[in-house]
Structure formats: C-alpha cells, structure tokens
Design a protein around this motif. Structure first.
Motif, short mmCIF file in Angstrom:
data_model
loop_
_atom_site.label_atom_id
_atom_site.label_comp_id
_atom_site.label_asym_id
_atom_site.label_seq_id
_atom_site.Cartn_x
_atom_site.Cartn_y
_atom_site.Cartn_z
N ILE A 168 52.22 43.91 36.17
CA ILE A 168 53.14 44.31 37.22
C ILE A 168 52.73 45.68 37.76
N THR A 169 53.34 46.10 38.86
CA THR A 169 53.05 47.40 39.44
C THR A 169 53.76 48.48 38.63
N PRO A 170 53.32 49.75 38.73
CA PRO A 170 54.04 50.84 38.08
C PRO A 170 55.50 50.92 38.52
N GLN A 171 55.77 50.62 39.79
CA GLN A 171 57.14 50.65 40.28
C GLN A 171 57.98 49.55 39.61
N GLN A 172 57.41 48.37 39.48
CA GLN A 172 58.12 47.30 38.78
C GLN A 172 58.33 47.66 37.31
N ALA A 173 57.35 48.33 36.71
CA ALA A 173 57.47 48.73 35.31
C ALA A 173 58.63 49.71 35.13
N LEU A 203 37.46 47.30 35.32
CA LEU A 203 36.24 46.52 35.46
C LEU A 203 36.21 45.92 36.85
N ASP A 204 35.05 45.98 37.49
CA ASP A 204 34.87 45.39 38.82
C ASP A 204 35.94 45.88 39.78
N GLY A 205 36.33 47.15 39.63
CA GLY A 205 37.29 47.76 40.54
C GLY A 205 38.74 47.46 40.24
N ASP A 206 39.02 46.71 39.19
CA ASP A 206 40.39 46.31 38.84
C ASP A 206 40.85 47.14 37.64
N ALA A 207 41.88 47.97 37.84
CA ALA A 207 42.40 48.84 36.78
C ALA A 207 43.68 48.26 36.20
N ARG A 208 43.75 48.22 34.86
CA ARG A 208 44.93 47.68 34.18
C ARG A 208 45.24 48.53 32.95
N ALA A 209 46.53 48.62 32.63
CA ALA A 209 46.98 49.37 31.46
C ALA A 209 47.74 48.44 30.52
N TYR A 210 47.45 48.59 29.23
CA TYR A 210 48.08 47.77 28.20
C TYR A 210 48.69 48.72 27.16
N TRP A 406 46.49 58.22 33.12
CA TRP A 406 45.88 56.98 33.61
C TRP A 406 46.39 56.66 35.01
N LEU A 407 47.70 56.80 35.24
CA LEU A 407 48.25 56.47 36.54
C LEU A 407 47.77 57.45 37.60
N ALA A 408 47.66 58.73 37.25
CA ALA A 408 47.17 59.72 38.21
C ALA A 408 45.73 59.42 38.61
N GLU A 409 44.93 58.96 37.65
CA GLU A 409 43.53 58.65 37.91
C GLU A 409 43.36 57.29 38.59
N HIS A 410 44.34 56.40 38.37
CA HIS A 410 44.24 55.03 38.88
C HIS A 410 45.59 54.61 39.48
N PRO A 411 45.96 55.17 40.62
CA PRO A 411 47.25 54.83 41.21
C PRO A 411 47.38 53.37 41.60
#
Length: 579
Positions: A168-173, A203-210, A406-411
């Motif tokens: 989900i998006t940070p806003q949804q989180a 990876l391949d331009g797709d940023a995700r946080a777990y 992480w969010l600041a580096e990968h909005p």
C-alpha cells in the motif's frame, strides 16, 4: 498417516535387515525405538530392558536417534534412562540434552543406515505428518549432518510465509495505523512509526518496505518486484506505476495496450498497460477492441493478469538476526525424483515456506516445488532433491533502515499492509522482544566464539567469490565510510546509524556495500553523499554509487546478522579489523 507410517517402518526394517546394515550395525532397530517411545508416552511406563540392551551394545550409531528422542524428554525419569544410555554408547557424560546435541554437532557424529527415514517418521509421529516428506531417502546426498537438524517448536509452515502480500502507499499505511488501533504501542498508532525498522528493497526502480514488526511473525516473504506505467488513456500520460504482482482484469485492448482494472498501490482503479509488460491468462486478441469502439468486458468477465517482475524471497531468521534477500528465479532447474527419474523444470520461480526445523539456531526453509530443505543464511540446499545439484540462490541487496529515512529517500515507496490475512499482534515489539533484548540463545549452537564480541552483537555479512567476511556494526558506524577489499574486489561500505528505540530488533544501522574499483571514499558533507579522493561527490543510491560525472559503481549484496548466526556457518570467515 497410518499408510505412510507403515511404509516408512517397512523401509526401516528393510534397511536394518540389509547385508550392508547388518555388517555396519547389527543391533540398530530404529523402528522399535519409535514404538518404544510411543508406548512410553501412552502408558508412562519405560521399557528399561530395551534401553539396557542398547547401552550394552555400546554402538555409537544409536547416538543420533537417542539425542532426537531426548529433545522431547529433557528431564524426568525418561531423560535419566536416555542419559544413561547415551553415556554408554558415546562415552560422553553430558548432563543435558543440549550438551549431547552440541557434542554431536562438534564431533560430526556418524549416522546409522536409515536415519533419515527414522527422523522423518519420528517427527511425523510426534509433531506433524508433513515432516516425513522432507526425509524420504535424503541421507546419502545430504550436504549437512542430519543429526544437527532440530525441531524448532512449530509445525511445517507453522510460521506462515507471506506470499505476494498486499503493498500500500505510505498514506494508506498511515490510515491503517489509525484504524487498526489494536496494533498501537504506548499510544503510538503510527504505521510505520518513523523510527521503526524496515527491510528496504529497491529493484528495477521499484521501492518497497517490509516492516520488521510484521516479518518477525512471518520470517519470510515471497514477492514479485517490478512495475510499469499505467496510462490514463491510449497515448495519454502515465498516472502511476502499476506494481507486480497485483492481480488485474483485462477488459479491452487498443493496439499494444490493455485496459485493466486492479488495485495497485497509488493507482486509479482503471487504466492502460503495455501488453508486453504483463502476464495474461488468456489471449489478448479475444478482448474487445476499444479502437473499434467495442464495449469493454465487465470486470467479472475480464482476463486475469499481472505485471511482469522479478520473483524474490527474503529469508529472515529471527533467531540469528539475519534477513537475506534472494532471487527466487532459478535457471535450468532439474533434479532426480525418488524413483531416480530426471525431472527438468527449466527456468522456475521457487516459492518458499518454513520447514519448522533449525540448524545451529538458523532457519531451515523449504521450496514448495521440490520439497528441498535449504539453509536460509547460505541459500544452499541442505537436503532433499536439490541437494548436491549445484544449485545456489543468488543474493540481492537489501537494507535494514528506519522508516523515516527510507521514505525520505524513496517517497515513491510502497509498504507492506498490516492486513496480511493472518491474525497476529503486529504491534511494535510484540514478537521476539525478550529474545532480541536478552543475551541467551533459544536453541543450541555448538560453534560459538565470544572472545571479542557477544553472540548477539550485529555484523554486516558479505560473501564474494566464496569468501565470507563479517563487518562488526559498531566499527562501521564509527567509520561511516569504510574502504576495504575482499576476494580481489575493492569495495566500500556506507553506514548510517538508525535511531535508538526503547527495544531492540536486529538492526542498528543502514549498511550498503558497493564496488569502488581504485577509488578511495570518505564521508560527505550531506547524508546520501560520499566523496572520492579527488573531492568529487558521489550519490548513494540503492542500485549504485553515482558520480557527478555519471560514473556508476554497482552495489554488492549483503545483510545484517547476529554475530553467532554468521560465525556458526563461517567459523573460518574473515572479520573486518581482525585480519
């Protein structure tokens, strides 16, 4: 289950009766040992004569199966009988089950014929029938000593891995955190909280946080990382990145575009995707042609599809503090089945689960395609169909960092949803807090070294060209930028400490390693930058170091781990600063 047990017992009897087995161990009767243990559990009466006969034989091949039994009876009258028997067949006087287990690992003890079948049936009988499937004829090709495998306290998949869990998006989180108040900690309902730790992957331009607070419960995720632009209309602007493997329904086509409906993080419900970037269950040519003004299909009638991406798997051993990201796509995968037939699977994306077993307090995982059991920290098959086949999972870069950075580096990052489909307490610190914040190990590890650092001190682990090296985190934090060489490769590590919290999880600093060629780097004036020997600024990204002039130095895959978890498998590995 009855049929399975009868089959395995028959095999055990056959093994014990074979000429080779009779020559090596005429007294080994493993099938009777299980029956005697069952009777002891059922009646509370111990067949002391049976164990006296084993003790009188003095046969050391009984050691491994007796240690397996003793795990379930670590005290009381039955332990006393087992302890006396073990002393007789090993010549060792260990006072606890843990002592015998560590001794067995240290001595690399010999195993009796049919021990794999015994262990599978024993675990199947007393824990979970699914364990039997891991031990079917694996002894000869096993890459480890099966005596070191120990039950971890859960059934197979008792710790459920996440499979393509919702992003989900940070806003949804933020909204989830506010609504799922049962997961608040000390009145803080932030999700993710700014200082909480996440596994960050790009990876391949797709940023995700777990977030670790979720992975502490699941210890593994299987995912597909990648995205492609979603267009508002054919020939129109891209409105978002539609992420793999979010399912969609293809409703119409327009040249090389598909009209899709799906729920990808941050995207509208409908849009157009390049058909070449998708995997579709059906023939796109059969869809209505929007260019000819044909009406799109209803959602329920659409073709199911997803965006192409890279299958990955993160193996997170909570007990040894190591989260290793692997490429789950294996090329030219083949193996021999139980009948000896060669099975060729070609290029295959493997999906992994938790076996419920450990080795040296390290997670043993299994793949759901071949039922092979793998070492989570090395990415190598331990036993099963793929053992000895030369297969090894490729490591990928991952970082453990705090959410705010992480969010600041990968909005543009997405984040794992709290709504995983499982009922767990996902509050920060709810899982393993006592273990993470205490000195004791939960399971025995015979290969330890606490001469220079505590078992649970953190290290950053690298392995290049088969040469492993550990970098103590406290040293990396103090240096900030560390120039080093390993296996003929010049590299640099860039480290930033994460914020202190009122409890510990396996982390402490975001560490990223890169090739450096002949450059020598130092700390830059700003976060996210470092300087080379000429004073040129290099940007620190997830994929590479990038200079002002456009030069690129690629990232190297590494991971954090507790010191003991790394040392248990690489006792001869190099330690940074102690070469």
């Amino acid at each position: 289950m009855v049929r399975l047990r009868a089959l395995i017992l028959g095999l055990l009897v056959a093994v014990a009766a074979s000429p080779a087995a009779a020559q090596e161990a005429p007294e080994i009767r493993l099938e009777l040992l299980i029956q005697v243990v069952q009777e002891t559990v059922r009646t509370g009466s111990i067949d002391r004569g049976f164990f006296a006969d084993i003790a009188a034989s003095g046969d050391p091949l009984y050691a491994a199966p007796l240690i397996d039994v003793a795990y379930f009876f670590p005290q009381g009258p039955f332990w006393e009988v087992l302890s006396d028997t073990l002393e007789a067949v090993t010549g060792e006087q260990q006072l606890t089950w843990r002592g015998y287990f560590q001794w067995a690992g240290r001595e690399d003890i010999a195993l009796p014929p049919g021990y794999d079948l015994f262990k599978g049936l024993f675990y199947a009988t007393f824990v979970d029938p699914a364990f039997a499937g891991f031990f079917d004829g694996v002894q000869e090709e096993a890459q480890i000593n099966l005596a070191e495998v120990v039950w971890g306290g859960v059934r197979v998949d008792g710790i459920p891995s996440l499979v393509n869990a919702r992003q989900i998006t940070p806003q949804q989180a933020t909204s989830e955190g506010e609504s799922l108040f049962q997961f608040c900690r000390l009145s803080d309902c932030s999700y993710p909280a700014p200082s909480e730790l996440v596994f960050g992957v790009r990876l391949d331009g797709d940023a995700r946080a777990y977030p670790l607070r979720l992975l502490n419960w699941h210890e593994m995720f299987n995912d597909v990382i990648g995205h492609t632009p979603l267009l508002a209309a054919p020939g129109g602007e891209a409105v978002c990145a539609f992420r793999a493997p979010t399912p969609f329904r293809a409703l119409a086509r327009h040249g090389q575009l598909l009209l899709v409906a799906g729920d990808s993080a941050g995207c509208p419900q409908r849009g157009w995707l390049d058909i070449g970037a998708t995997l579709l269950d059906g023939d796109a040519a059969a869809l209505p042609d929007a260019a000819a003004d044909q009406e799109p299909l209803a959602f329920a009638d659409g073709l199911v599809g997803s965006v192409r991406g890279r299958p990955v798997m993160l193996a997170y051993c909570t007990l040894c503090g190591a989260g290793v990201l692997y490429d789950a796509l294996v090329e030219d995968l083949s193996y021999h089945d139980s009948a000896g037939e060669r099975i060729d699977l070609g290029t295959t994306a493997l999906e992994f689960g938790s076996s419920g077993m450990l080795m040296r307090s390290n997670k043993l995982m299994y793949d759901r395609t071949t039922n092979t059991v793998w070492n989570a920290i090395t990415g190598v098959p331990a036993f099963g169909p793929l053992a000895g086949e030369g297969v090894r999972l490729e490591r990928l870069p991952v970082v453990v960092t705090d959410w705010a950075n992480w969010l600041a580096e990968h909005p543009d990052s997405s984040v794992l949803s709290l709504e995983t489909g499982f009922q767990r307490n996902y509050a920060n610190g709810a899982a393993y807090a006592d273990y993470f914040n205490g000195a004791q190990l939960m399971f025995p590890v015979w290969q330890q070294d606490t001469g220079n650092r505590e078992n649970k001190s953190m290290v950053f682990a690298l392995e290049l060209a088969g040469t492993p090296k550990a970098y103590p985190l406290e040293t990396l934090i103090a240096e900030g930028v560390s120039n080093d060489s390993l296996a003929g490769t010049n590299l640099v590590l860039v480290t930033r400490a994460t914020p202190d919290r009122d409890f510990f999880e396996p982390g402490g600093a975001a560490v990223r390693a890169y090739q450096r060629n002949d450059r020598v780097f130092s700390v830059g004036a700003m976060d996210g930058e470092i300087l080379d020997e000429d004073g040129q600024v290099w940007e620190v990204t997830e994929e590479a170091l990038v200079s002002e002039s456009g030069e690129v130095l690629e990232r190297l895959p590494g991971h954090l781990a507790f010191w003991f978890g790394w040392h248990a498998f690489f006792p001869d590995g190099i330690v940074y600063g102690e070469e």
